[in-house]
Design an enzyme around this catalytic site. Structure first.
Site, PDB file in Angstrom:
ATOM      1  N   GLY A 226      -7.642  20.425  19.067  1.00  0.00           N
ATOM      2  CA  GLY A 226      -7.325  21.851  19.031  1.00  0.00           C
ATOM      3  C   GLY A 226      -7.843  22.568  20.266  1.00  0.00           C
ATOM      4  O   GLY A 226      -8.207  21.946  21.270  1.00  0.00           O
ATOM      5  N   GLY A 227      -7.894  23.873  20.187  1.00  0.00           N
ATOM      6  CA  GLY A 227      -8.268  24.681  21.332  1.00  0.00           C
ATOM      7  C   GLY A 227      -9.778  24.788  21.539  1.00  0.00           C
ATOM      8  O   GLY A 227     -10.231  25.343  22.534  1.00  0.00           O
TER       9      GLY A 227
ATOM     10  N   ASP B  16       0.544   3.791   5.997  1.00  0.00           N
ATOM     11  CA  ASP B  16       0.802   3.437   4.600  1.00  0.00           C
ATOM     12  C   ASP B  16       0.506   4.590   3.648  1.00  0.00           C
ATOM     13  O   ASP B  16       1.390   5.160   3.031  1.00  0.00           O
ATOM     14  CB  ASP B  16      -0.063   2.241   4.198  1.00  0.00           C
ATOM     15  CG  ASP B  16       0.549   0.929   4.663  1.00  0.00           C
ATOM     16  OD1 ASP B  16       1.768   0.892   4.849  1.00  0.00           O
ATOM     17  OD2 ASP B  16      -0.195  -0.045   4.831  1.00  0.00           O
TER      18      ASP B  16
ATOM     19  N   GLN C 265       0.779  -1.246   0.000  1.00  0.00           N
ATOM     20  CA  GLN C 265       0.000   0.000   0.000  1.00  0.00           C
ATOM     21  C   GLN C 265       0.812   1.300   0.000  1.00  0.00           C
ATOM     22  O   GLN C 265       0.508   2.224  -0.759  1.00  0.00           O
ATOM     23  CB  GLN C 265      -0.950   0.024   1.215  1.00  0.00           C
ATOM     24  CG  GLN C 265      -1.874   1.224   1.197  1.00  0.00           C
ATOM     25  CD  GLN C 265      -2.776   1.353   2.417  1.00  0.00           C
ATOM     26  OE1 GLN C 265      -3.265   2.423   2.699  1.00  0.00           O
ATOM     27  NE2 GLN C 265      -3.021   0.280   3.135  1.00  0.00           N
TER      28      GLN C 265
ATOM     29  N   GLU D  31       1.245  -1.264   8.278  1.00  0.00           N
ATOM     30  CA  GLU D  31       0.450  -0.116   8.727  1.00  0.00           C
ATOM     31  C   GLU D  31       0.361   0.056  10.248  1.00  0.00           C
ATOM     32  O   GLU D  31       0.771   1.070  10.795  1.00  0.00           O
ATOM     33  CB  GLU D  31      -0.966  -0.255   8.142  1.00  0.00           C
ATOM     34  CG  GLU D  31      -1.992   0.711   8.680  1.00  0.00           C
ATOM     35  CD  GLU D  31      -1.749   2.153   8.254  1.00  0.00           C
ATOM     36  OE1 GLU D  31      -1.504   2.379   7.076  1.00  0.00           O
ATOM     37  OE2 GLU D  31      -1.820   3.050   9.118  1.00  0.00           O
TER      38      GLU D  31
HETATM   39  N1  CAO Z   1      11.890 -10.031  -9.214  1.00  0.00           N
HETATM   40  C1  CAO Z   1      12.553 -10.821  -8.351  1.00  0.00           C
HETATM   41  N2  CAO Z   1      12.434 -10.708  -7.012  1.00  0.00           N
HETATM   42  C2  CAO Z   1      11.581  -9.768  -6.538  1.00  0.00           C
HETATM   43  C3  CAO Z   1      10.848  -8.923  -7.397  1.00  0.00           C
HETATM   44  C4  CAO Z   1      11.036  -9.089  -8.786  1.00  0.00           C
HETATM   45  N3  CAO Z   1      10.388  -8.328  -9.665  1.00  0.00           N
HETATM   46  N4  CAO Z   1      10.098  -8.118  -6.622  1.00  0.00           N
HETATM   47  C5  CAO Z   1      10.345  -8.445  -5.347  1.00  0.00           C
HETATM   48  N5  CAO Z   1      11.234  -9.451  -5.290  1.00  0.00           N
HETATM   49  C6  CAO Z   1      11.794 -10.080  -4.115  1.00  0.00           C
HETATM   50  C7  CAO Z   1      12.675  -9.155  -3.319  1.00  0.00           C
HETATM   51  O1  CAO Z   1      13.925  -9.021  -3.924  1.00  0.00           O
HETATM   52  C8  CAO Z   1      12.730  -9.869  -1.981  1.00  0.00           C
HETATM   53  O2  CAO Z   1      13.685 -10.903  -2.042  1.00  0.00           O
HETATM   54  P1  CAO Z   1      14.890 -11.075  -0.976  1.00  0.00           P
HETATM   55  O3  CAO Z   1      14.272 -11.012   0.375  1.00  0.00           O
HETATM   56  O4  CAO Z   1      15.425 -12.411  -1.339  1.00  0.00           O
HETATM   57  O5  CAO Z   1      15.848 -10.000  -1.171  1.00  0.00           O
HETATM   58  C9  CAO Z   1      11.360 -10.545  -1.912  1.00  0.00           C
HETATM   59  O6  CAO Z   1      10.774 -10.407  -3.197  1.00  0.00           O
HETATM   60  C10 CAO Z   1      10.400 -10.007  -0.889  1.00  0.00           C
HETATM   61  O7  CAO Z   1      10.446  -8.588  -0.771  1.00  0.00           O
HETATM   62  P2  CAO Z   1      10.034  -7.936   0.605  1.00  0.00           P
HETATM   63  O8  CAO Z   1      10.918  -8.452   1.697  1.00  0.00           O
HETATM   64  O9  CAO Z   1       9.995  -6.474   0.446  1.00  0.00           O
HETATM   65  O10 CAO Z   1       8.537  -8.468   0.805  1.00  0.00           O
HETATM   66  P3  CAO Z   1       7.851  -9.092   2.103  1.00  0.00           P
HETATM   67  O11 CAO Z   1       6.518  -9.557   1.640  1.00  0.00           O
HETATM   68  O12 CAO Z   1       8.665 -10.114   2.786  1.00  0.00           O
HETATM   69  O13 CAO Z   1       7.685  -7.853   3.090  1.00  0.00           O
HETATM   70  C11 CAO Z   1       6.939  -5.648   3.687  1.00  0.00           C
HETATM   71  C12 CAO Z   1       6.681  -6.902   2.868  1.00  0.00           C
HETATM   72  C13 CAO Z   1       5.884  -4.641   3.318  1.00  0.00           C
HETATM   73  C14 CAO Z   1       6.809  -5.968   5.178  1.00  0.00           C
HETATM   74  C15 CAO Z   1       8.350  -5.119   3.391  1.00  0.00           C
HETATM   75  O14 CAO Z   1       8.487  -4.954   2.005  1.00  0.00           O
HETATM   76  C16 CAO Z   1       8.656  -3.796   4.083  1.00  0.00           C
HETATM   77  O15 CAO Z   1       8.926  -3.732   5.280  1.00  0.00           O
HETATM   78  N6  CAO Z   1       8.666  -2.695   3.298  1.00  0.00           N
HETATM   79  C17 CAO Z   1       9.022  -1.365   3.779  1.00  0.00           C
HETATM   80  C18 CAO Z   1       7.926  -0.795   4.632  1.00  0.00           C
HETATM   81  C19 CAO Z   1       6.611  -0.724   3.901  1.00  0.00           C
HETATM   82  O16 CAO Z   1       6.493  -0.206   2.827  1.00  0.00           O
HETATM   83  N7  CAO Z   1       5.586  -1.220   4.578  1.00  0.00           N
HETATM   84  C20 CAO Z   1       4.232  -0.974   4.130  1.00  0.00           C
HETATM   85  C21 CAO Z   1       3.656  -2.097   3.462  1.00  0.00           C
HETATM   86  S1  CAO Z   1       1.935  -1.809   3.237  1.00  0.00           S
HETATM   87  O17 CAO Z   1       1.244  -2.208   4.691  1.00  0.00           O
END
Ligand code: CAO
Length: 489
Positions: A310-311, A231, A80, A202
């Site tokens: 607020g106030g 988010d 998001q 979030e």
């Molecule tokens: N091709 C190949 N690999 C890909 C890819 C693509 N096009 N797109 C994503 N990937 C891979 C990434 O490289 C990653 O791999 P590695 O861990 O091996 O390096 C993997 O997909 C997962 O990516 P991620 O760790 O970002 O995803 P997740 O689902 O495990 O975590 C989230 C999700 C949101 C917790 C994390 O991305 C995060 O903390 N983001 C920053 C904060 C944020 O934006 N949070 C809000 C999310 S909305 O509530």
């Protein structure tokens, strides 16, 4: 699905030299470019006034393109926070190329699905106006495609977990060397510090940014709010950061890293609560109803229920039908300048002169009783009737609108804030259009792309691959999901 502007240019008070003849109210003075000395003089003074900017467009307002036309975004966002940011930029005209993992795509495509086999509303409502390309960023050919896109684009936006972009080989050093003009914009859960490596969603951000500890009722646990301030709020902050970096680049010619942490974003939105934290050192927070109730304050900003931040004291009051309708309520503010009209309206004219009620400080310890009395009055009417009566005498009130009421509200449709979009897979759905209205940059809300819908188009038209190269890419595994092993018979 053109979004109408919230306001229109009805008058044009240009003090400069050129104005459009299309603007009816504009002065008619138009400088013609000729070699005559007088014209030259006018040109010189025009240059002075323009401060290096182009001459004002002569096109009618709303027809001179969109604010971010020409800006190219390499959109590596998912879930998001990141998609909110890039959707806002796309609404403003940026060409947003969303890179998704082949066969999988943004995880939200399949989350909270309401129509079997179709992209979810979670995805479609956050990815309008974008193009989708599938690329395996860890495949060698995929990396080559990404390099072309990095050279082509102005901004790379991502919200992967900390370190994920580096693990793809897309380090700042590599990107900056490949395209020194590229802005690399990231959402992370936390900024540099003890928690910088943590993954964040979030509600974690709402808790870590100070919002949850100050939301809810004093006698209950901390509460998260329904508005996605962690988010969507951080996406909004990042969009602002990107536009600022783009503007700075017009002077420096180089890109920079832009980081919006969700903790920082939430705290920015909760700054009045940090204000109250500091006020606590100088005595109780008199506008909190806990003060009127004689409950002592602790060491930290407390939860304030529905007290106004607020106030001007405020509270949520029941309206007619509250017994069966969970949204038959109204937010009522006892704004000091309209205290007299409030007293008249609720049938308590004597409160205008009674020393226990006449001044804001006198009212503070009695707020609960005052709101109870006002509530006896609001309960005799629907929230809309209360609103009508109060607005007539400038008393600010807010009806508690349900999402159903918002979805059906015609005025929000008219301004393009709520937009109906047609999708080839799932049919019509509602989305939130551009929440900011511009008089000269009109937003047209378009449906979200299907997974990889624009892969070939981007590879050929943006990256410049030939038909032969495209055929090679197709077999390289860079844009397609790995084949699943055949099931044993
Ligand atoms: N091709 C190949 N690999 C890909 C890819 C693509 N096009 N797109 C994503 N990937 C891979 C990434 O490289 C990653 O791999 P590695 O861990 O091996 O390096 C993997 O997909 C997962 O990516 P991620 O760790 O970002 O995803 P997740 O689902 O495990 O975590 C989230 C999700 C949101 C917790 C994390 O991305 C995060 O903390 N983001 C920053 C904060 C944020 O934006 N949070 C809000 C999310 S909305 O509530």
């Amino acid at each position: 699905f053109k979004q109408k502007t919230a306001y229109e240019i009805v008058d044009c008070d240009w003090s400069s030299d050129v104005c459009s003849s299309d603007l009816k109210a504009a002065p008619k003075k138009v400088v013609k470019l000729s070699k005559k000395p007088a014209a030259k003089k006018a040109q010189a003074s025009s240059a002075k006034i323009s401060n290096g900017l182009p001459r004002p467009s002569t096109k009618p307002y709303g027809q001179a393109g969109r604010a971010l036309d020409g800006v190219k975004i390499l959109d590596f966002t998912h879930v998001q926070s990141g998609p909110t940011c890039t959707q806002l930029l796309a609404y403003m005209g940026a060409d947003c190329i969303k890179v998704e993992r082949p066969g999988v795509g943004d995880i939200t495509r399949t989350q909270l699905r309401d129509v079997k086999g179709q992209d979810s509303l979670y995805f479609t409502m956050l990815n309008g106006n974008k193009r989708s390309i599938t690329i395996d960023s860890k495949n060698p050919k995929g990396k080559e495609i990404l390099e072309r896109l990095i050279k082509h684009c102005d901004v790379l936006v991502e919200n992967f977990a900390p370190g994920a972009l580096d693990r793809m080989g897309l380090t700042w050093e590599y990107i900056h060397k490949t395209n020194p003009r590229m802005i690399v914009a990231s959402v992370k859960g936390f900024g540099p510090g003890p928690y910088e490596d943590c993954k964040v969603y979030e509600n974690i951000a709402q808790c870590a940014g100070g919002s949850a500890s100050t939301t809810g009722f004093r006698e209950g646990p901390p509460l998260v709010t329904g508005a996605q301030i962690g988010d969507s709020g951080t996406g909004l902050h990042l969009a602002w950061g990107i536009v600022c970096a783009l503007y700075q680049r017009t002077r420096t010619g180089r890109g920079q890293k832009v980081l919006a942490s969700m903790q920082d974003g939430v705290l920015n939105l909760a700054r009045v609560k940090l204000r109250d934290q500091q006020r606590l050192a100088h005595g109780p927070l008199t506008e909190y109803s806990q003060y009127g109730e004689g409950v002592p304050f602790g060491k930290a900003t407390p939860r304030a229920g529905n007290d106004s931040g607020g106030g001007q004291p405020g509270w949520i009051l029941k309206c007619k039908g509250w017994e069966t309708d969970p949204d038959a309520y109204i937010y009522f503010i006892t704004q000091a300048p309209v205290w007299g009209p409030i007293c008249d309206l609720i049938g308590k004219p004597e409160w205008k002169t009674d020393p226990d009620y006449a001044t804001p400080p006198a009212r503070l310890p009695r707020l609960k009783a005052i709101f109870n009395t006002i509530e006896e009055w609001t309960m005799t009417m629907t929230k809309f009737e209360v609103m009508e009566k109060c607005n007539a005498v400038d008393i600010p009130v807010g009806p508690i609108l349900s999402m159903k009421e918002i979805a059906e509200e015609q005025s929000l449709r008219d301004t393009g804030t709520v937009v109906e979009v047609d999708h080839p897979g799932r049919g019509k759905y509602l989305t939130v259009g551009n929440p900011v209205k511009f008089s000269d940059s009109i937003t047209e809300v378009k449906r979200s792309p299907l997974l990889g819908e624009h892969t070939e188009e981007i590879l050929t038209k943006v990256c410049g691959y030939s038909a032969k190269e495209l055929a090679e890419i197709k077999t390289s595994g860079a844009i397609t999901a790995p084949e699943k092993p055949a099931k044993a018979a």
